[in-house]
Design a protein around this motif. Structure first.
Motif, PDB file in Angstrom:
ATOM      1  N   PRO A 114      -4.589   6.781  -1.926  1.00  0.00           N
ATOM      2  CA  PRO A 114      -5.909   7.395  -1.782  1.00  0.00           C
ATOM      3  C   PRO A 114      -6.947   6.842  -2.766  1.00  0.00           C
ATOM      4  O   PRO A 114      -8.131   7.015  -2.560  1.00  0.00           O
ATOM      5  CB  PRO A 114      -5.644   8.881  -2.031  1.00  0.00           C
ATOM      6  N   GLU A 115      -6.489   6.161  -3.819  1.00  0.00           N
ATOM      7  CA  GLU A 115      -7.439   5.624  -4.799  1.00  0.00           C
ATOM      8  C   GLU A 115      -8.169   4.381  -4.293  1.00  0.00           C
ATOM      9  O   GLU A 115      -9.117   3.911  -4.905  1.00  0.00           O
ATOM     10  CB  GLU A 115      -6.747   5.328  -6.143  1.00  0.00           C
ATOM     11  N   LEU A 116      -7.736   3.833  -3.151  1.00  0.00           N
ATOM     12  CA  LEU A 116      -8.397   2.648  -2.601  1.00  0.00           C
ATOM     13  C   LEU A 116      -9.808   2.997  -2.131  1.00  0.00           C
ATOM     14  O   LEU A 116     -10.035   4.020  -1.514  1.00  0.00           O
ATOM     15  CB  LEU A 116      -7.612   2.074  -1.423  1.00  0.00           C
ATOM     16  N   THR A 117     -10.729   2.114  -2.418  1.00  0.00           N
ATOM     17  CA  THR A 117     -12.104   2.313  -1.962  1.00  0.00           C
ATOM     18  C   THR A 117     -12.357   1.570  -0.658  1.00  0.00           C
ATOM     19  O   THR A 117     -13.368   1.769  -0.026  1.00  0.00           O
ATOM     20  CB  THR A 117     -13.098   1.820  -3.031  1.00  0.00           C
ATOM     21  N   SER A 118     -11.443   0.700  -0.271  1.00  0.00           N
ATOM     22  CA  SER A 118     -11.583  -0.074   0.955  1.00  0.00           C
ATOM     23  C   SER A 118     -10.397   0.200   1.869  1.00  0.00           C
ATOM     24  O   SER A 118      -9.320   0.555   1.422  1.00  0.00           O
ATOM     25  CB  SER A 118     -11.633  -1.561   0.610  1.00  0.00           C
ATOM     26  N   THR A 119     -10.598  -0.020   3.136  1.00  0.00           N
ATOM     27  CA  THR A 119      -9.516   0.149   4.105  1.00  0.00           C
ATOM     28  C   THR A 119      -8.500  -0.985   3.979  1.00  0.00           C
ATOM     29  O   THR A 119      -7.340  -0.814   4.297  1.00  0.00           O
ATOM     30  CB  THR A 119     -10.094   0.137   5.535  1.00  0.00           C
ATOM     31  N   TYR A 120      -8.924  -2.128   3.524  1.00  0.00           N
ATOM     32  CA  TYR A 120      -8.075  -3.321   3.509  1.00  0.00           C
ATOM     33  C   TYR A 120      -7.677  -3.690   2.084  1.00  0.00           C
ATOM     34  O   TYR A 120      -8.537  -3.861   1.221  1.00  0.00           O
ATOM     35  CB  TYR A 120      -8.798  -4.496   4.170  1.00  0.00           C
ATOM     36  N   ILE A 121      -6.383  -3.827   1.865  1.00  0.00           N
ATOM     37  CA  ILE A 121      -5.899  -4.168   0.524  1.00  0.00           C
ATOM     38  C   ILE A 121      -6.411  -5.539   0.081  1.00  0.00           C
ATOM     39  O   ILE A 121      -6.699  -5.756  -1.083  1.00  0.00           O
ATOM     40  CB  ILE A 121      -4.350  -4.072   0.428  1.00  0.00           C
ATOM     41  N   GLY A 122      -6.564  -6.471   1.018  1.00  0.00           N
ATOM     42  CA  GLY A 122      -7.096  -7.789   0.663  1.00  0.00           C
ATOM     43  C   GLY A 122      -8.480  -7.694   0.063  1.00  0.00           C
ATOM     44  O   GLY A 122      -8.809  -8.380  -0.899  1.00  0.00           O
ATOM     45  N   GLU A 123      -9.290  -6.806   0.615  1.00  0.00           N
ATOM     46  CA  GLU A 123     -10.632  -6.605   0.077  1.00  0.00           C
ATOM     47  C   GLU A 123     -10.560  -5.846  -1.240  1.00  0.00           C
ATOM     48  O   GLU A 123     -11.248  -6.172  -2.203  1.00  0.00           O
ATOM     49  CB  GLU A 123     -11.474  -5.839   1.087  1.00  0.00           C
ATOM     50  N   GLU A 124      -9.709  -4.822  -1.301  1.00  0.00           N
ATOM     51  CA  GLU A 124      -9.553  -4.027  -2.521  1.00  0.00           C
ATOM     52  C   GLU A 124      -9.113  -4.895  -3.698  1.00  0.00           C
ATOM     53  O   GLU A 124      -9.589  -4.743  -4.807  1.00  0.00           O
ATOM     54  CB  GLU A 124      -8.544  -2.900  -2.300  1.00  0.00           C
ATOM     55  N   LEU A 125      -8.204  -5.809  -3.431  1.00  0.00           N
ATOM     56  CA  LEU A 125      -7.706  -6.691  -4.488  1.00  0.00           C
ATOM     57  C   LEU A 125      -8.590  -7.920  -4.690  1.00  0.00           C
ATOM     58  O   LEU A 125      -8.340  -8.719  -5.572  1.00  0.00           O
ATOM     59  CB  LEU A 125      -6.277  -7.146  -4.166  1.00  0.00           C
ATOM     60  N   GLY A 126      -9.603  -8.083  -3.851  1.00  0.00           N
ATOM     61  CA  GLY A 126     -10.497  -9.230  -3.978  1.00  0.00           C
ATOM     62  C   GLY A 126      -9.900 -10.509  -3.415  1.00  0.00           C
ATOM     63  O   GLY A 126     -10.208 -11.606  -3.887  1.00  0.00           O
ATOM     64  N   LEU A 127      -9.058 -10.384  -2.408  1.00  0.00           N
ATOM     65  CA  LEU A 127      -8.376 -11.547  -1.841  1.00  0.00           C
ATOM     66  C   LEU A 127      -8.980 -12.031  -0.526  1.00  0.00           C
ATOM     67  O   LEU A 127      -8.498 -13.003   0.040  1.00  0.00           O
ATOM     68  CB  LEU A 127      -6.897 -11.216  -1.590  1.00  0.00           C
ATOM     69  N   HIS A 128     -10.004 -11.360  -0.047  1.00  0.00           N
ATOM     70  CA  HIS A 128     -10.511 -11.675   1.288  1.00  0.00           C
ATOM     71  C   HIS A 128     -10.980 -13.121   1.417  1.00  0.00           C
ATOM     72  O   HIS A 128     -10.783 -13.729   2.461  1.00  0.00           O
ATOM     73  CB  HIS A 128     -11.587 -10.681   1.721  1.00  0.00           C
ATOM     74  N   HIS A 129     -11.565 -13.717   0.390  1.00  0.00           N
ATOM     75  CA  HIS A 129     -11.991 -15.121   0.488  1.00  0.00           C
ATOM     76  C   HIS A 129     -10.778 -16.055   0.480  1.00  0.00           C
ATOM     77  O   HIS A 129     -10.749 -17.055   1.188  1.00  0.00           O
ATOM     78  CB  HIS A 129     -12.939 -15.483  -0.659  1.00  0.00           C
ATOM     79  N   LEU A 130      -9.792 -15.702  -0.302  1.00  0.00           N
ATOM     80  CA  LEU A 130      -8.565 -16.502  -0.361  1.00  0.00           C
ATOM     81  C   LEU A 130      -7.844 -16.499   0.984  1.00  0.00           C
ATOM     82  O   LEU A 130      -7.278 -17.508   1.401  1.00  0.00           O
ATOM     83  CB  LEU A 130      -7.653 -15.946  -1.456  1.00  0.00           C
ATOM     84  N   TYR A 131      -7.898 -15.371   1.668  1.00  0.00           N
ATOM     85  CA  TYR A 131      -7.218 -15.260   2.956  1.00  0.00           C
ATOM     86  C   TYR A 131      -7.829 -16.174   4.016  1.00  0.00           C
ATOM     87  O   TYR A 131      -7.152 -16.562   4.968  1.00  0.00           O
ATOM     88  CB  TYR A 131      -7.170 -13.801   3.425  1.00  0.00           C
ATOM     89  N   THR A 132      -9.088 -16.544   3.862  1.00  0.00           N
ATOM     90  CA  THR A 132      -9.695 -17.518   4.785  1.00  0.00           C
ATOM     91  C   THR A 132      -8.893 -18.810   4.759  1.00  0.00           C
ATOM     92  O   THR A 132      -8.548 -19.374   5.803  1.00  0.00           O
ATOM     93  CB  THR A 132     -11.158 -17.809   4.372  1.00  0.00           C
TER      94      THR A 132
END
Length: 178
Positions: A114-132
């Motif tokens: 519940p402490e997540l501010t985003s629905t996606y863990i990749g975004e929460e951890l700041g990995l969304h650019h890496l995932y590209t």
């Protein structure tokens, strides 16, 4: 992996109770010592899971070590895998695949945290650019259509994806020094 990384791996379910003797050996090698850690380090994966759990729990109490939350464990392992990626960018796909399977896919993050501010863990951890770049490397390996660097030969595209993944890893580590 060091002791904290192995503990994080355990918290995320990538290590079982039968692997706690290895965790205890790592603790001893790093100077973390207690009576239960010494006993646990001398045990094996064939010992009773109940006994292994007992000694593991005692070792944590004796050393006053608390297990990290799943989110903190995920951050610790992301750091571990991104350092690996920087040391061996030519292994980017393999390393990112481990990160995906051993961190991202270990739990239903949005339900259990519940402490997540985003629905996606990749975004929460700041990995969304890496995932590209992970997706591009995955498509490269599958022979699928690539979206970036289409003006380059395929082998040069792969090098660019690995380089970009390494750059994103550097950015992440710089932003997440603690």
């Amino acid at each position: 992996m060091n002791f904290q990384e192995k503990i994080s791996d355990f918290v995320l379910g990538n290590r079982t109770i039968s692997q706690t003797p290895d965790i205890a050996l790592t603790a001893l090698s790093e100077g973390i010592e207690s009576k239960s850690i010494i006993i646990l380090a001398g045990m094996s994966d064939r010992d009773s899971p109940f006994e292994l759990q007992q000694y593991f729990d005692h070792a944590l109490r004796e050393t006053k070590i608390t297990l990290p939350t799943k989110l903190d464990a995920a951050r610790k392992l992301v750091k571990y895998y991104l350092k690996q990626l920087i040391s061996a960018p030519q292994e980017a796909y393999s390393i990112l695949n481990k990160l995906d399977n051993k961190v991202y896919k270990t739990t239903q993050w949005n339900i259990t945290n519940p402490e997540l501010t985003s629905t996606y863990i990749g975004e929460e951890l700041g990995l969304h650019h890496l995932y590209t770049w992970y997706r591009e490397l995955s498509d490269f390996n599958d022979g699928s259509r690539l979206l970036y660097y289409n003006d380059l030969p395929r082998n040069k595209q792969k090098e660019q994806f690995e380089t970009r993944a390494m750059e994103e890893a550097h950015k992440w580590l710089k932003l997440n020094r603690n």
